[in-house]
Motif scaffolding. Structure first.
Motif, PDB file in Angstrom:
ATOM      1  N   LYS A 144     -27.570  -3.984  -0.100  1.00  0.00           N
ATOM      2  CA  LYS A 144     -28.181  -5.076   0.663  1.00  0.00           C
ATOM      3  C   LYS A 144     -28.615  -4.579   2.032  1.00  0.00           C
ATOM      4  N   ALA A 145     -29.336  -3.474   2.009  1.00  0.00           N
ATOM      5  CA  ALA A 145     -29.754  -2.791   3.236  1.00  0.00           C
ATOM      6  C   ALA A 145     -31.137  -3.255   3.690  1.00  0.00           C
ATOM      7  N   VAL A 146     -31.301  -3.279   5.002  1.00  0.00           N
ATOM      8  CA  VAL A 146     -32.600  -3.578   5.605  1.00  0.00           C
ATOM      9  C   VAL A 146     -32.934  -2.436   6.559  1.00  0.00           C
ATOM     10  N   ASN A 147     -34.138  -1.900   6.401  1.00  0.00           N
ATOM     11  CA  ASN A 147     -34.602  -0.790   7.220  1.00  0.00           C
ATOM     12  C   ASN A 147     -35.354  -1.340   8.426  1.00  0.00           C
ATOM     13  N   LEU A 148     -34.759  -1.202   9.614  1.00  0.00           N
ATOM     14  CA  LEU A 148     -35.385  -1.626  10.860  1.00  0.00           C
ATOM     15  C   LEU A 148     -35.826  -0.406  11.668  1.00  0.00           C
ATOM     16  N   GLY A 149     -36.351   0.581  10.982  1.00  0.00           N
ATOM     17  CA  GLY A 149     -36.923   1.747  11.643  1.00  0.00           C
ATOM     18  C   GLY A 149     -38.425   1.575  11.780  1.00  0.00           C
ATOM     19  N   TYR A 150     -38.945   1.929  12.951  1.00  0.00           N
ATOM     20  CA  TYR A 150     -40.381   1.813  13.232  1.00  0.00           C
ATOM     21  C   TYR A 150     -40.843   3.118  13.854  1.00  0.00           C
ATOM     22  N   GLY A 151     -41.828   3.741  13.236  1.00  0.00           N
ATOM     23  CA  GLY A 151     -42.366   4.977  13.771  1.00  0.00           C
ATOM     24  C   GLY A 151     -42.807   4.823  15.221  1.00  0.00           C
ATOM     25  N   GLY A 152     -42.420   5.788  16.044  1.00  0.00           N
ATOM     26  CA  GLY A 152     -42.829   5.806  17.439  1.00  0.00           C
ATOM     27  C   GLY A 152     -41.976   4.975  18.369  1.00  0.00           C
ATOM     28  N   ASP A 153     -41.033   4.205  17.842  1.00  0.00           N
ATOM     29  CA  ASP A 153     -40.255   3.329  18.710  1.00  0.00           C
ATOM     30  C   ASP A 153     -39.352   4.087  19.658  1.00  0.00           C
ATOM     31  N   ARG A 154     -39.209   3.500  20.822  1.00  0.00           N
ATOM     32  CA  ARG A 154     -38.291   3.974  21.853  1.00  0.00           C
ATOM     33  C   ARG A 154     -37.231   2.896  22.022  1.00  0.00           C
ATOM     34  N   THR A 155     -36.226   3.172  22.828  1.00  0.00           N
ATOM     35  CA  THR A 155     -35.126   2.215  22.987  1.00  0.00           C
ATOM     36  C   THR A 155     -35.643   0.842  23.401  1.00  0.00           C
ATOM     37  N   GLN A 156     -36.625   0.800  24.288  1.00  0.00           N
ATOM     38  CA  GLN A 156     -37.139  -0.474  24.777  1.00  0.00           C
ATOM     39  C   GLN A 156     -37.798  -1.298  23.673  1.00  0.00           C
ATOM     40  N   ASN A 157     -38.369  -0.627  22.679  1.00  0.00           N
ATOM     41  CA  ASN A 157     -38.982  -1.338  21.558  1.00  0.00           C
ATOM     42  C   ASN A 157     -37.913  -1.931  20.648  1.00  0.00           C
TER      43      ASN A 157
END
Length: 173
Positions: free
Chosen positions: A79-92
């Protein structure tokens, strides 16, 4: 102004607004909001392109298994959700957390790996580390029962004298 008085970008929630991300970043966010609203989430993977890549197959390489196959085999049933976004930094990531990506759920575990794009911009290591601490704080506030696994930032660049590699090491320390 002194650096101590300047706003710290790494802790200032910001939407990803680079030209290369405009066509897909907010639609991805909206899709993740829809998925999270369905509930039944036990595992969150939070990060940048390294995490985002678990949802894709290598382009033009049918002979190589991509992250998608690994994700489906080892994480899909969790029941995994991928909240990875290319190019993201901590502020994003902070912006995304503050704009619904964990609302209404209570996952068992959140795995975080973020910061290499901050160091790519050569943000101060202490600022990047502070951004990561703010992400942890957001999660502790928004999903207090969730255990958090913080992963170190992967090495970056070639050779030990590479500035980005050194910056990632400083953040990890």
């Amino acid at each position: 102004t002194t650096p101590e008085r300047d706003p710290i970008e790494a802790i200032t929630p910001t939407v990803q607004d680079h030209d290369w991300a405009k066509n897909w970043w907010l639609p991805r966010h909206k899709a993740k909001l829809k998925r999270v609203a369905e509930g039944d989430v036990d595992l969150l993977m939070i990060g940048d392109s390294i995490t985002h890549g678990w949802e894709s197959r290598p382009k033009n390489r049918k002979d190589v298994k991509g992250g998608k196959e690994v994700w489906e085999r080892y994480y899909g049933h969790r029941k995994a959700v991928n909240l990875g976004y290319g190019g993201d930094r901590t502020q994003n990531v902070l912006w995304r957390l503050q704009h619904g990506e964990v609302d209404g759920i209570s996952p068992k575990l959140a795995v975080i790996m973020i910061g290499t794009n901050n160091t790519s911009a050569l943000d101060h290591a202490k600022h990047t580390a502070l951004g990561i601490k703010h992400i942890i704080g957001e999660l502790q506030t928004r999903v207090p029962e969730t255990k958090i696994l913080l992963l170190a930032i992967f090495p970056r660049g070639i050779g030990p004298d590479n500035a980005k590699r050194q910056r990632n090491n400083e953040v990890n320390e």
